[in-house]
Design an enzyme around this catalytic site. Sequence first.
Site, PDB file in Angstrom:
ATOM      1  N   ARG A  29       3.125   4.867   6.401  1.00 32.75           N
ATOM      2  CA  ARG A  29       3.513   4.208   7.649  1.00 32.75           C
ATOM      3  C   ARG A  29       3.992   2.775   7.436  1.00 32.75           C
ATOM      4  O   ARG A  29       4.291   2.082   8.412  1.00 32.75           O
ATOM      5  CB  ARG A  29       2.316   4.206   8.614  1.00 32.75           C
ATOM      6  N   HIS A  49      -2.080  -3.914   5.102  1.00 30.78           N
ATOM      7  CA  HIS A  49      -1.901  -3.535   6.504  1.00 30.78           C
ATOM      8  C   HIS A  49      -3.255  -3.300   7.136  1.00 30.78           C
ATOM      9  O   HIS A  49      -4.215  -2.869   6.486  1.00 30.78           O
ATOM     10  CB  HIS A  49      -1.011  -2.292   6.638  1.00 30.78           C
ATOM     11  N   CYS A  82       0.841  -1.194   0.000  1.00 25.71           N
ATOM     12  CA  CYS A  82       0.000   0.000   0.000  1.00 25.71           C
ATOM     13  C   CYS A  82       0.880   1.248   0.000  1.00 25.71           C
ATOM     14  O   CYS A  82       1.999   1.242   0.524  1.00 25.71           O
ATOM     15  CB  CYS A  82      -0.900  -0.018   1.232  1.00 25.71           C
ATOM     16  N   ASP A 137       0.493   3.741   1.771  1.00 21.07           N
ATOM     17  CA  ASP A 137       0.491   4.334   3.105  1.00 21.07           C
ATOM     18  C   ASP A 137       1.917   4.612   3.584  1.00 21.07           C
ATOM     19  O   ASP A 137       2.775   3.720   3.573  1.00 21.07           O
ATOM     20  CB  ASP A 137      -0.221   3.395   4.085  1.00 21.07           C
ATOM     21  N   CYS A 177      -6.149  -0.051   6.907  1.00 18.86           N
ATOM     22  CA  CYS A 177      -5.944   0.569   5.587  1.00 18.86           C
ATOM     23  C   CYS A 177      -7.100   1.513   5.266  1.00 18.86           C
ATOM     24  O   CYS A 177      -8.272   1.123   5.277  1.00 18.86           O
ATOM     25  CB  CYS A 177      -5.847  -0.520   4.520  1.00 18.86           C
TER      26      CYS A 177
END
Length: 220
Positions: free
Chosen positions: A45, A97, A41, A43, A100
């Site tokens: 993080r 994750h 992803c 993302d 999400c």
Amino acid sequence: MPLRHLLAHNRDWASRMEAERPGFFSGLARQQSPRYMWIGCSDSRVPANQITGLEPGEVFVHRNVANVVVPTDLNCLSTIQYAVDMLHVEHVMVVGHYGCGGVQAVLEGIRVGLADNWLRHVRDVADRHQRLLQAVPPERRLDVLCELNVIEQVRHVAQSTVIQDAWARGQPVMLHGWVYGLQDGLLQDLRVSMCGADDVEAAHRAACAGVAQRHGRVLS
């Protein structure tokens, strides 16, 4: 100069790396030979190298919203093709994750704009597994859909012409599905690994059943 602090951090990091490991950058520039490809992803993080403890040059990375793999996405498929055919990676990991945002938007029917069209692929996953999602408590549905989305995307990678051709010529490429916990920093293996065309459907069914069992339900 805009973003001066980021450029300063970069120079500090490069100096520190060269002092600690002389020749690091010259060696890295001469060769790229990763054994792993990470499809994850976007993302911020979820950084692939840090999570797995791998160095630059050891993992080839493709990222998009909600770690989706579809046959019309030539960006993703071209990246997989380069990793498999040119770099000869041995393992391809699809990594989602928990928490999400893209998956959550699908689950809760939240409109986010243009990305709604992309997230239609995650909606397809939710529709496919609607019975299981309805069977688990509402507070656990996001985790379940994050896991199911990874499992479905692994199957999509396996069904791609790139992987099918690699397997047909006997090239060893193993696919995996993992999910990352933002709360504890741990990766969980969803047990959807496959290393040949004959593995795909059985591994997919077993992984989906595993999700149901972990969350207190058994698929009939």
